[in-house]
Scaffold this active site. Structure first.
Site, PDB file in Angstrom:
ATOM      1  N   CYS A   2       0.806  -1.094  -0.038  1.00  0.00           N
ATOM      2  CA  CYS A   2      -0.096   0.162   0.029  1.00  0.00           C
ATOM      3  C   CYS A   2       0.782   1.319  -0.028  1.00  0.00           C
ATOM      4  CB  CYS A   2      -0.823   0.059   1.219  1.00  0.00           C
ATOM      5  SG  CYS A   2      -1.794  -1.585   1.406  1.00  0.00           S
ATOM      6  N   ARG A  27       4.233   0.547  -6.195  1.00  0.00           N
ATOM      7  CA  ARG A  27       4.312  -0.441  -4.804  1.00  0.00           C
ATOM      8  C   ARG A  27       3.306  -1.345  -5.110  1.00  0.00           C
ATOM      9  NH1 ARG A  27       6.605   2.081  -0.180  1.00  0.00           N
ATOM     10  NH2 ARG A  27       4.984   1.103   1.167  1.00  0.00           N
ATOM     11  N   TRP A  75      -3.139  -2.436  -1.503  1.00  0.00           N
ATOM     12  CA  TRP A  75      -2.729  -3.839  -1.961  1.00  0.00           C
ATOM     13  C   TRP A  75      -3.375  -5.023  -1.270  1.00  0.00           C
ATOM     14  CZ3 TRP A  75       1.163  -7.701  -0.932  1.00  0.00           C
ATOM     15  CH2 TRP A  75       1.308  -8.486  -2.103  1.00  0.00           C
ATOM     16  N   ASN A 101      -1.405   1.051   6.210  1.00  0.00           N
ATOM     17  CA  ASN A 101      -0.548   0.098   5.439  1.00  0.00           C
ATOM     18  C   ASN A 101      -0.036  -1.044   6.458  1.00  0.00           C
ATOM     19  OD1 ASN A 101       1.132  -1.448   3.907  1.00  0.00           O
ATOM     20  ND2 ASN A 101       2.873  -0.007   3.755  1.00  0.00           N
ATOM     21  N   GLY A 102      -0.227  -2.249   6.278  1.00  0.00           N
ATOM     22  CA  GLY A 102       0.317  -3.405   7.226  1.00  0.00           C
ATOM     23  C   GLY A 102      -0.997  -4.293   7.384  1.00  0.00           C
ATOM     24  N   GLU A 481      17.613 -16.746 -11.501  1.00  0.00           N
ATOM     25  CA  GLU A 481      17.193 -15.128 -11.766  1.00  0.00           C
ATOM     26  C   GLU A 481      16.512 -14.978 -13.102  1.00  0.00           C
ATOM     27  OE1 GLU A 481      16.292 -13.253  -9.714  1.00  0.00           O
ATOM     28  OE2 GLU A 481      16.277 -11.216 -10.877  1.00  0.00           O
ATOM     29  N   LYS A 485      12.802 -13.606 -13.492  1.00  0.00           N
ATOM     30  CA  LYS A 485      12.396 -12.238 -14.456  1.00  0.00           C
ATOM     31  C   LYS A 485      11.634 -12.588 -15.461  1.00  0.00           C
ATOM     32  CE  LYS A 485      13.800  -9.362 -12.745  1.00  0.00           C
ATOM     33  NZ  LYS A 485      14.157 -10.160 -11.414  1.00  0.00           N
ATOM     34  N   GLU A 488       7.989 -13.500 -13.955  1.00  0.00           N
ATOM     35  CA  GLU A 488       7.198 -12.368 -13.118  1.00  0.00           C
ATOM     36  C   GLU A 488       6.623 -11.082 -14.133  1.00  0.00           C
ATOM     37  OE1 GLU A 488       9.062 -10.163 -10.148  1.00  0.00           O
ATOM     38  OE2 GLU A 488      11.154 -10.389 -10.898  1.00  0.00           O
ATOM     39  N   HIS A 504      16.522 -36.306 -14.158  1.00  0.00           N
ATOM     40  CA  HIS A 504      15.807 -36.983 -12.930  1.00  0.00           C
ATOM     41  C   HIS A 504      14.374 -36.621 -12.910  1.00  0.00           C
ATOM     42  CE1 HIS A 504      19.581 -38.228 -11.247  1.00  0.00           C
ATOM     43  NE2 HIS A 504      20.256 -37.400 -11.648  1.00  0.00           N
ATOM     44  N   LYS A 603       6.257  -4.305  -5.107  1.00  0.00           N
ATOM     45  CA  LYS A 603       7.702  -3.963  -4.949  1.00  0.00           C
ATOM     46  C   LYS A 603       8.283  -4.383  -3.538  1.00  0.00           C
ATOM     47  CE  LYS A 603      11.635  -2.688  -6.549  1.00  0.00           C
ATOM     48  NZ  LYS A 603      12.252  -3.276  -7.569  1.00  0.00           N
TER      49      LYS A 603
END
Ligand code: AGP
Length: 608
Positions: A2, A27, A75, A101-102, A481, A485, A488, A504, A603
């Site tokens: 948020c 964010r 969010w 926010n939280g 990585e 990338k 996402e 395997h 973020k």
């Protein structure tokens, strides 16, 4: 997460708050809202969806006159994204308004108590409980009501609060979720992050846990949760205002990829003095560095991937055992830690909840914690024993690139510094390592020149359904990585595998045309990886390889090769990741996605 912005001062507040929220869009959010004191009462407007919906609803704040306001981008954590669940939330008569926010972890217990006292709730959120609880405690003194509420709630919060009968004041409080206070010429501000208010002031205060701020149009004062006044030092933000803008790039992500040469330079150069690595902020003597018997690296996401890379480097270079954990596992597995262990946490935002808890878990067990962090003054930075700041500047795109590169550079410097202290890196090797290290920025610059070639290749894979990344040793870490990338920001399913592990099970998924990205930068593992390429080729895969310039034999096996300049194999990740970042970027752009705001992502993940 948020975003919160608040303003009280001489100017119309709503446009300033909405503009600030726009700077916090990175964010991640799913609804937005604003509350303004119009001279008589507090007017609240809120809407699900992008900020543009709220801007249309309020004519960019023009139809909400007033000189104090609080705004929020949400969010969702409790309650679906909706107009009703959007913040701000109010008490019954709208005289007390809150943005948050939280997560209020005991909100259900508090909600039941309030329901029992006759309160009714309009939303499914935990935040609305705060508005009614403030109402319950409010007897005309805002600070008193706020402190009573903060003593009752458990969990995390960054709060902006307005009281209709105290229109000359705006309140803020913080526990775990970041919140800053700005003091400008035309008024005072609260914000979740600096870009929201940078246009108006560079003088900010970072609220500590359970601190309360009272803002008036021309002054700010701070209090403890026991209503005690407390002094705080202002910090002057020296970011260039443009740093938080796109500077002409279509997306922040590409801008930030292009900043990687500078980011690596800024992170390493100030720490190389007279041919030695000097990390003043390490706060550890050579004897303490010699005494380290094991290192635990704890992080999330891409930061975790730098830890996987660092394991290979530290164990290979220094022969110190290294364990790497994702923070969400570390904090719940009751890790076996001994006093001579060192914990290194890595976090771009410095606010990732799981990583912050890993810091606390480690310190509770009596260990020293070194944090590699990009955001100055962030929670992880302030709660760790020492902080290695990466100087990547503000990273706006949700998908990290330049901060990731800076974290790698931080680990190279730490490995060299530890090696010198432990006497395992002699002068000749030191000289060679530093030469390779200082060559990286120019080499990254060179790789950026391959942008068009990579874009052309990426366009062939916009419709891909599955992509596999394979590699051995550090190449495996690079694949992790590269895969993240791609996933996402293009939403294409992708997996990274230790190349030797394919047979395997996973190789059964390789079909004609499946794209396999084979990373083969490690000389001692090159031949093995080439045979893995042949394995997948024989099952019809199309193989893009990343290899060191000159290893032309790989062209016999792979269909398409991207070459990187020669460097010390320990540093190869810093180079090989560049084409993989660009590949992911161009696939996402080719699919027409909002690269900087991938769906479902934020973020900074400041909740569990
Ligand atoms: C990186 O592209 C991701 N957005 C994500 O994995 C990120 O690395 C992770 O959430 C950790 O964030 P932090 O570095 O701020 O702690």
């Amino acid at each position: 997460m948020c975003g919160i912005v608040g303003y009280i001062g001489e100017k119309p507040a709503a446009p300033i708050v909405l503009e600030g929220l726009a700077k916090l869009e990175y964010r991640g959010y799913d609804s937005a809202g604003i509350a303004v004191y119009d001279g008589k009462e507090i007017i609240t407007k809120k809407a699900a969806g992008r900020l543009a919906v709220l801007e249309n609803l309020t004519h960019s704040g023009e139809n909400m006159p007033g000189f104090s306001a609080i705004g929020h981008t949400r969010w969702a954590t409790h309650g679906v994204p909706s107009d009703l669940n959007a913040h701000p939330h109010t008490n019954g008569d709208g005289t007390i308004v809150v943005v948050h926010n939280g997560i209020i972890e005991n909100y259900m217990a508090l909600k039941n108590k309030l329901l029992g006292k006759g309160y009714s709730f309009a939303s499914e959120t935990d935040t609305e409980v705060l508005a009614h609880l403030l109402d319950y405690y409010y007897k005309g003194n805002p600070l008193q009501a706020i402190t009573k509420v903060l003593h009752r709630v458990e969990g995390s919060y960054a709060l902006g609060i307005m009281f209709a009968d105290h229109p000359e004041e705006l309140y803020a409080a913080r526990k775990e979720s970041p919140l800053i206070v700005g003091h400008g010429e035309d008024g005072c501000f609260i914000a979740s992050d600096v870009p929201a208010i940078l246009k108006y002031t560079r003088k900010v205060y970072y609220l500590e846990n359970q601190e309360i701020a009272m803002l008036k149009k021309d002054e700010v004062s701070f209090f403890t949760v026991d209503e005690e006044p407390t002094e705080k030092q202002a910090v002057t933000i020296d970011w260039d205002a443009n740093a938080a803008e796109k500077a002409g790039y279509e997306f922040f992500m590409l801008k930030e990829i292009y900043e990687e040469p500078k980011t690596v330079t800024d992170t390493i150069s100030p720490r190389i003095k007279n041919g030695e690595v000097v990390i003043e902020e390490l706060n550890m003597t050579d004897d303490e560095l010699k005494a380290i018997s094991r290192i635990h690296i704890v992080a999330c996401g891409s930061a975790y991937h730098t830890g996987v890379t660092a394991k290979y480097i530290i164990e290979g270079m220094l022969r110190i055992p290294v364990e790497v954990d994702v923070a969400s596992e570390f904090r719940y597995r009751d890790p076996i830690l001994s006093p001579s262990d060192l914990v290194i946490v890595v976090s771009q935002s410095g606010e990732t909840a799981d990583t912050l808890e890993a810091v606390r878990e480690s310190k509770a067990k009596g260990l020293k914690v070194l944090a590699i962090v990009n955001v100055v003054g962030s929670s992880i930075a302030r709660e760790s024993d020492s902080v290695f700041y990466t100087w990547a500047g503000p990273e706006i795109s949700v998908a990290t690139t330049k901060a990731y590169s800076a974290q790698l550079a931080a680990f190279y410097l730490l490995a060299i510094r530890f090696g010198r202290a432990r006497g395992v890196i002699d002068d000749a090797r030191m000289k060679s390592l530093l030469e390779d290290l200082q060559a990286l920025p120019d080499q990254i610059e060179l790789l950026l020149g391959q942008k068009e070639k990579i874009q052309h290749f990426a366009n062939r894979y916009i419709a891909a359904k599955d992509v596999f990344f394979i590699g051995r040793g550090i190449d495996y870490a690079i694949g992790l990585e590269g895969s993240l990338k791609l996933k996402e920001i293009s939403y294409i399913h992708s997996e990274a595998y230790a190349a030797g592990e394919l047979k395997h099970g996973t190789i059964s998924l390789i079909e004609p045309g499946t794209l396999v990205v084979a990373v083969a930068t490690q000389p001692d593992l090159f031949a093995k990886t080439v045979s893995n390429i042949e394995e997948v080729k024989s099952r019809g895969a199309f193989v893009m390889a990343v290899a060191e310039r000159g290893r032309k034999e790989i062209e016999k096996a792979a269909d398409y090769v991207l070459y990187i300049p020669h460097t010390n194999p320990y540093f190869a990740n810093s180079l090989a990741i560049i084409p993989l970042q660009l590949f992911a970027y161009y696939v996402s752009v080719g699919k027409g996605y909002d690269v900087d705001h991938p769906r479902n992502l934020a973020k900074s993940v400041t909740v569990e």
